[in-house]
Design an enzyme around this catalytic site. Structure first.
Site, PDB file in Angstrom:
ATOM      1  N   ALA A  49      -5.445  -4.881  16.344  1.00  0.00           N
ATOM      2  CA  ALA A  49      -5.798  -6.209  15.801  1.00  0.00           C
ATOM      3  C   ALA A  49      -6.013  -6.109  14.288  1.00  0.00           C
ATOM      4  O   ALA A  49      -7.058  -6.501  13.767  1.00  0.00           O
ATOM      5  CB  ALA A  49      -7.019  -6.780  16.518  1.00  0.00           C
ATOM      6  N   GLU A  89      -4.170  10.545  13.336  1.00  0.00           N
ATOM      7  CA  GLU A  89      -5.261  10.190  14.270  1.00  0.00           C
ATOM      8  C   GLU A  89      -4.717   9.340  15.426  1.00  0.00           C
ATOM      9  O   GLU A  89      -4.984   9.607  16.594  1.00  0.00           O
ATOM     10  CB  GLU A  89      -6.357   9.406  13.515  1.00  0.00           C
ATOM     11  CG  GLU A  89      -7.465   8.909  14.420  1.00  0.00           C
ATOM     12  CD  GLU A  89      -8.468   7.995  13.695  1.00  0.00           C
ATOM     13  OE1 GLU A  89      -8.620   8.098  12.463  1.00  0.00           O
ATOM     14  OE2 GLU A  89      -9.087   7.164  14.389  1.00  0.00           O
ATOM     15  N   TYR A 146       9.306  -8.984   5.698  1.00  0.00           N
ATOM     16  CA  TYR A 146       8.204  -8.127   5.232  1.00  0.00           C
ATOM     17  C   TYR A 146       8.382  -7.818   3.745  1.00  0.00           C
ATOM     18  O   TYR A 146       9.397  -7.257   3.334  1.00  0.00           O
ATOM     19  CB  TYR A 146       8.123  -6.814   6.024  1.00  0.00           C
ATOM     20  CG  TYR A 146       7.771  -6.968   7.508  1.00  0.00           C
ATOM     21  CD1 TYR A 146       7.280  -8.173   8.020  1.00  0.00           C
ATOM     22  CD2 TYR A 146       7.909  -5.912   8.387  1.00  0.00           C
ATOM     23  CE1 TYR A 146       6.965  -8.302   9.371  1.00  0.00           C
ATOM     24  CE2 TYR A 146       7.590  -6.038   9.741  1.00  0.00           C
ATOM     25  CZ  TYR A 146       7.125  -7.241  10.216  1.00  0.00           C
ATOM     26  OH  TYR A 146       6.822  -7.368  11.552  1.00  0.00           O
ATOM     27  N   GLN A 154       0.823  -1.217   0.000  1.00  0.00           N
ATOM     28  CA  GLN A 154       0.000   0.000   0.000  1.00  0.00           C
ATOM     29  C   GLN A 154       0.859   1.270   0.000  1.00  0.00           C
ATOM     30  O   GLN A 154       0.359   2.350  -0.278  1.00  0.00           O
ATOM     31  CB  GLN A 154      -0.891   0.014   1.256  1.00  0.00           C
ATOM     32  CG  GLN A 154      -1.878  -1.140   1.335  1.00  0.00           C
ATOM     33  CD  GLN A 154      -2.416  -1.302   2.756  1.00  0.00           C
ATOM     34  OE1 GLN A 154      -1.667  -1.613   3.674  1.00  0.00           O
ATOM     35  NE2 GLN A 154      -3.707  -1.103   2.941  1.00  0.00           N
TER      36      GLN A 154
HETATM   37  P1  NDP Z   1      -2.539  -2.458  13.818  1.00  0.00           P
HETATM   38  O1  NDP Z   1      -3.216  -3.588  14.483  1.00  0.00           O
HETATM   39  O2  NDP Z   1      -2.635  -1.134  14.487  1.00  0.00           O
HETATM   40  O3  NDP Z   1      -3.102  -2.372  12.324  1.00  0.00           O
HETATM   41  C1  NDP Z   1      -2.688  -1.324  11.475  1.00  0.00           C
HETATM   42  C2  NDP Z   1      -3.653  -1.242  10.293  1.00  0.00           C
HETATM   43  O4  NDP Z   1      -4.965  -0.908  10.742  1.00  0.00           O
HETATM   44  C3  NDP Z   1      -3.254  -0.138   9.327  1.00  0.00           C
HETATM   45  O5  NDP Z   1      -2.281  -0.549   8.411  1.00  0.00           O
HETATM   46  C4  NDP Z   1      -4.595   0.191   8.697  1.00  0.00           C
HETATM   47  O6  NDP Z   1      -4.888  -0.809   7.727  1.00  0.00           O
HETATM   48  C5  NDP Z   1      -5.546   0.059   9.873  1.00  0.00           C
HETATM   49  N1  NDP Z   1      -5.640   1.316  10.663  1.00  0.00           N
HETATM   50  C6  NDP Z   1      -4.680   1.911  11.409  1.00  0.00           C
HETATM   51  N2  NDP Z   1      -5.135   3.017  11.992  1.00  0.00           N
HETATM   52  C7  NDP Z   1      -6.424   3.142  11.627  1.00  0.00           C
HETATM   53  C8  NDP Z   1      -7.417   4.093  11.925  1.00  0.00           C
HETATM   54  N3  NDP Z   1      -7.160   5.119  12.729  1.00  0.00           N
HETATM   55  N4  NDP Z   1      -8.649   3.931  11.376  1.00  0.00           N
HETATM   56  C9  NDP Z   1      -8.915   2.874  10.562  1.00  0.00           C
HETATM   57  N5  NDP Z   1      -8.008   1.929  10.230  1.00  0.00           N
HETATM   58  C10 NDP Z   1      -6.758   2.060  10.780  1.00  0.00           C
HETATM   59  O7  NDP Z   1      -0.988  -2.746  13.663  1.00  0.00           O
HETATM   60  P2  NDP Z   1      -0.203  -3.759  12.682  1.00  0.00           P
HETATM   61  O8  NDP Z   1      -0.884  -5.060  12.596  1.00  0.00           O
HETATM   62  O9  NDP Z   1       0.113  -3.038  11.423  1.00  0.00           O
HETATM   63  O10 NDP Z   1       1.131  -3.971  13.526  1.00  0.00           O
HETATM   64  C11 NDP Z   1       1.964  -2.838  13.796  1.00  0.00           C
HETATM   65  C12 NDP Z   1       3.400  -3.218  13.576  1.00  0.00           C
HETATM   66  O11 NDP Z   1       3.768  -4.245  14.478  1.00  0.00           O
HETATM   67  C13 NDP Z   1       3.756  -3.787  12.194  1.00  0.00           C
HETATM   68  O12 NDP Z   1       3.944  -2.809  11.219  1.00  0.00           O
HETATM   69  C14 NDP Z   1       5.041  -4.510  12.501  1.00  0.00           C
HETATM   70  O13 NDP Z   1       6.098  -3.585  12.543  1.00  0.00           O
HETATM   71  C15 NDP Z   1       4.772  -5.055  13.897  1.00  0.00           C
HETATM   72  N6  NDP Z   1       4.326  -6.464  13.837  1.00  0.00           N
HETATM   73  C16 NDP Z   1       5.151  -7.409  14.363  1.00  0.00           C
HETATM   74  C17 NDP Z   1       4.831  -8.737  14.330  1.00  0.00           C
HETATM   75  C18 NDP Z   1       5.759  -9.732  14.922  1.00  0.00           C
HETATM   76  O14 NDP Z   1       5.551 -10.946  14.729  1.00  0.00           O
HETATM   77  N7  NDP Z   1       6.778  -9.324  15.625  1.00  0.00           N
HETATM   78  C19 NDP Z   1       3.574  -9.212  13.704  1.00  0.00           C
HETATM   79  C20 NDP Z   1       2.751  -8.140  13.205  1.00  0.00           C
HETATM   80  C21 NDP Z   1       3.125  -6.826  13.280  1.00  0.00           C
HETATM   81  P3  NDP Z   1      -5.820  -0.581   6.441  1.00  0.00           P
HETATM   82  O15 NDP Z   1      -5.994   0.894   6.237  1.00  0.00           O
HETATM   83  O16 NDP Z   1      -5.105  -1.236   5.330  1.00  0.00           O
HETATM   84  O17 NDP Z   1      -7.095  -1.288   6.769  1.00  0.00           O
END
Ligand code: NDP
Length: 324
Positions: free
Chosen positions: A213, A294, A54, A27
């Site tokens: 989540a 936000e 990643y 994205q």
């Molecule tokens: P989140 O659970 O916060 O999800 C983030 C996603 O949610 C965004 O990419 C977006 O996706 C959506 N989002 C975020 N903010 C908003 C909002 N205000 N309103 C609506 N939708 C929103 O975190 P991630 O799952 O991305 O995890 C965060 C980080 O943690 C990762 O980038 C990585 O660095 C780390 N991580 C580590 C792991 C590990 O095994 N160690 C596993 C997973 C993550 P969209 O707009 O596409 O819907």
């Protein structure tokens, strides 16, 4: 922004940080990554999370290029990478933390990031096959070589973390400083129960992931899967299984509380994770700069998160979290 010590180490991390999983390479391109990293840095974020796996290495390339473009003072930010899954098939290259793979892995990550060192290096998962002694020596050697400043683990059990720490302690090697577990209103057991003895015991710090989540805790999945959201991305179909009706319903309940106090559902869910003092930094994700802006405002809600409000938030998600 608030800054917290990463466990027993001397380094401080911003209570909210930014990661690149899913977003970079699917994205987000170099220009939009640079715009979001710049905004995050201006808002006080000092930690950017990444991993070798990643987008098959592309995420490190994009973050490295974006950081070079921004030319921010190196002392003002921390960057991580993680090794385990690897980029190639083969008995010594996939799902392993053997010495050869770790030494080659860190070199590959640094090359893609275009950096001489990362600040935090994680073992992305535990490897039941590589002897713990071999792993701890290798992480020590990587830190001693200057290619990583601190090392830690991700999604290891408390027992595995303690075993690694004790080997390092016995042999006078660099100890693991942090774990990176999932932590949000649905997934709480590891952080709140399993790791309880490690915080004061070995000074474990936490860089927690998926605070929303994967976006469910923003409440936006109430009317089905929105177009363009993470769950619609090619290659991430498996994530749809996480959009359970009970999670969506709990997020809606959280939304009622959020509306009452004049914040967004995402901000309230994020503030709740930050309010746990054992969490060093909550790694957020954003597919758009507006989400980042936000989400960073979650910090402002912290003074209002008293025991009564926390109890209401936890009540909204009771029965659907993993604290059974
Ligand atoms: P989140 O659970 O916060 O999800 C983030 C996603 O949610 C965004 O990419 C977006 O996706 C959506 N989002 C975020 N903010 C908003 C909002 N205000 N309103 C609506 N939708 C929103 O975190 P991630 O799952 O991305 O995890 C965060 C980080 O943690 C990762 O980038 C990585 O660095 C780390 N991580 C580590 C792991 C590990 O095994 N160690 C596993 C997973 C993550 P969209 O707009 O596409 O819907």
């Amino acid at each position: 922004m608030e800054y917290r010590r990463l466990g027993g180490s001397g380094i401080k991390v911003s209570a909210l940080s930014l990661g690149s999983w899913v977003t970079y390479g699917t994205q987000v391109d170099i220009d939009s990554a640079a715009a979001t990293l710049k905004k995050a840095h201006e808002l006080g974020v000092n930690f950017f999370d990444n991993a070798e796996v990643y987008a098959g290495g592309e995420s490190e390339r994009i973050m490295g290029a974006a950081l070079r473009k921004l030319n921010l003072r190196r002392g003002s930010w921390l960057v991580s990478t993680k090794l385990y899954w690897g980029l190639h098939d083969g008995p010594n290259e996939k799902n392993t933390l053997n010495r050869k793979r770790l030494l080659e892995g860190i070199d590959g990550s640094l090359e893609r990031l275009g950096l001489p060192y990362v600040d935090l290096l994680f073992c992305h998962r535990a490897d039941p096959e590589t002897p713990m002694e071999e792993l701890v020596w290798t992480m020590h050697d990587i830190v001693a070589s200057g290619k990583a400043t601190y090392w830690g683990t991700s999604e290891w059990s408390a027992e595995q973390i303690r075993e690694a720490w004790e080997i390092a302690d016995r042999r006078n090697l660099r100890k693991p400083v942090m774990d990176q577990p999932q932590y949000n209103l649905f997934t709480r057991n590891k952080v709140e129960r399993e790791f309880a003895r490690l915080y004061d015991g070995i000074g474990l710090g936490l860089t927690t992931w998926s605070p929303l989540a994967s976006g469910i805790l923003s409440g936006k999945y109430a009317q089905g899967i929105p177009e363009g959201s993470r769950m619609t991305l090619k290659g991430f179909e498996w994530l749809k299984e996480r959009v359970k009706p009970e999670y969506v319903a709990a997020a809606a309940k959280l939304g009622v509380i959020a509306q009452e106090i004049g914040v967004t559902t995402a901000q309230l869910a994020l503030a709740w994770t930050v309010s746990n003092p054992r969490v060093s930094t909550v790694i957020t994700g954003a597919s758009k700069p507006e989400q980042l802006v936000e989400n960073m405002k979650a910090i402002d809600i912290l003074p209002r998160l008293d025991a009564k409000l926390k109890a209401r938030i936890e009540e909204a998600t009771a029965g659907v979290n993993d604290l059974h």
